[in-house]
Design a protein around this motif. Structure first.
Motif, PDB file in Angstrom:
ATOM      1  N   ARG A 193       1.020  -1.026   0.075  1.00  0.00           N
ATOM      2  CA  ARG A 193       0.126  -0.231   0.633  1.00  0.00           C
ATOM      3  C   ARG A 193       1.148   1.736   0.191  1.00  0.00           C
ATOM      4  N   ARG A 194       0.467   2.046  -0.830  1.00  0.00           N
ATOM      5  CA  ARG A 194       1.027   3.314  -0.861  1.00  0.00           C
ATOM      6  C   ARG A 194       0.844   4.205  -0.304  1.00  0.00           C
ATOM      7  N   SER A 195       2.131   5.296   0.685  1.00  0.00           N
ATOM      8  CA  SER A 195       1.686   6.150   1.417  1.00  0.00           C
ATOM      9  C   SER A 195       2.109   7.454   1.233  1.00  0.00           C
ATOM     10  N   LEU A 196       2.084   7.903  -0.482  1.00  0.00           N
ATOM     11  CA  LEU A 196       1.623   9.100  -1.107  1.00  0.00           C
ATOM     12  C   LEU A 196       1.251   8.854  -2.684  1.00  0.00           C
ATOM     13  N   ILE A 197       0.175   9.123  -2.577  1.00  0.00           N
ATOM     14  CA  ILE A 197      -0.505   8.288  -4.466  1.00  0.00           C
ATOM     15  C   ILE A 197      -0.489   9.897  -5.036  1.00  0.00           C
ATOM     16  N   THR A 198      -0.366   9.911  -6.209  1.00  0.00           N
ATOM     17  CA  THR A 198      -0.097  11.790  -7.347  1.00  0.00           C
ATOM     18  C   THR A 198      -0.453  11.506  -8.255  1.00  0.00           C
ATOM     19  N   LEU A 199      -1.024  12.271  -9.308  1.00  0.00           N
ATOM     20  CA  LEU A 199      -1.868  12.025 -10.345  1.00  0.00           C
ATOM     21  C   LEU A 199      -1.336  11.246 -10.577  1.00  0.00           C
ATOM     22  N   SER A 200       0.137  10.835 -11.644  1.00  0.00           N
ATOM     23  CA  SER A 200       0.307   9.357 -12.236  1.00  0.00           C
ATOM     24  C   SER A 200       0.094   8.492 -12.013  1.00  0.00           C
ATOM     25  N   ASP A 201       0.278   7.636 -10.723  1.00  0.00           N
ATOM     26  CA  ASP A 201       0.121   7.310 -10.012  1.00  0.00           C
ATOM     27  C   ASP A 201      -1.720   7.012 -10.432  1.00  0.00           C
ATOM     28  N   VAL A 202      -2.592   7.488 -10.071  1.00  0.00           N
ATOM     29  CA  VAL A 202      -4.559   7.256 -10.255  1.00  0.00           C
ATOM     30  C   VAL A 202      -4.083   7.441 -11.660  1.00  0.00           C
ATOM     31  N   ARG A 203      -3.399   7.737 -12.697  1.00  0.00           N
ATOM     32  CA  ARG A 203      -3.561   7.669 -13.719  1.00  0.00           C
ATOM     33  C   ARG A 203      -3.188   6.151 -14.760  1.00  0.00           C
TER      34      ARG A 203
END
Length: 247
Positions: A193-203
């Motif tokens: 599980r990630r601790s930081l989610i960015t726009l790139s991760d969601v895309r």
């Protein structure tokens, strides 16, 4: 005013500024250490987005810049952009010491290839590496985002063999205890599980699959917008609280 009086006045002002900074650090219960490395200005927009989100989430930002970042325009551009956004930060380029453990977590945005390699090899000859190992020694959560040339999902001019070696180094950092953002889910040593989610991760997240997070997950504002636009479902353990970065 003679030279001696002017010198005394300057010393007094400096002492007061240092005292104010110390009081702010002692009184603030959410301090985020940020260490910026490299000289690539193309990484600055995403870094600024994360820093602004952290500040909006209530963190006091204490930023250190590597030698290369200070020599380039990265430091001046970063501080100017944050000031324009009304984000007040403390700039502290001193190396870590035993007394500098009064921070919540530490963030290494767009970690330079040089520092990534040195940390993986256990080398501590620059400011970034010293802060990285200091965070581990005092058991702080250390979050790293990879710079574009190291990320497997981005086009890079690096030879495939070198890029593979850098990915191995990034995986080594997860084994040390760092949270590394930008590695494929299949990379050995990567936390599920990630601790930081960015726009790139969601895309890159598959449509229709739930986005799993934990209580310490931070989601950037742009990533939140993308989640809403794609109607993704966020899933977390019921006993944990959701932490989302908001403007």
């Amino acid at each position: 005013m003679d030279t001696q009086q002017l010198s005394h006045l300057v010393d007094t002002v400096i002492d007061e500024m240092l005292a104010q900074r110390k009081r702010r650090l002692q009184s603030h219960n959410k301090v985020m250490r940020v260490v910026l490395s490299g000289e690539d200005l193309s990484t600055l927009p995403s870094t600024l987005e994360c820093l602004i989100a952290l500040e909006r989430c209530g963190y006091l930002l204490v930023i250190a810049f590597s030698h290369s970042a200070r020599r380039s325009l990265l430091q001046s551009h970063c501080l100017q952009a944050l000031a324009e956004q009304g984000v007040e930060v403390i700039c502290d380029n001193q190396p870590p010491s035993s007394a500098q453990s009064n921070y919540h977590d530490i963030f290494f945005p767009a970690l330079s290839t040089n520092s990534l390699s040195k940390i993986a090899l256990g080398i501590r000859d620059n400011l970034v590496c010293r802060w990285a190992f200091h965070a581990l020694s005092v058991r702080k959560t250390a979050i790293i985002t990879l710079n574009p040339e190291c990320r497997p999902d981005r086009h890079s001019a690096l030879p495939p063999a070198l890029k593979a070696r850098l990915m191995n180094y990034a995986s080594t950092l997860t084994e040390y205890g760092f949270t590394v953002i930008g590695l494929p889910e299949s990379t050995p040593g990567l936390r599920s599980r990630r601790s930081l989610i960015t726009l790139s991760d969601v895309r890159q997240h598959p449509q229709g699959q739930p986005l799993k997070i934990d209580s310490r997950t931070l989601i950037t504002p742009a990533a939140q917008d993308e989640i809403r636009d794609r109607h993704l479902v966020i899933v977390q353990p019921l006993q944990e609280d959701l932490c989302i970065w908001q403007r």
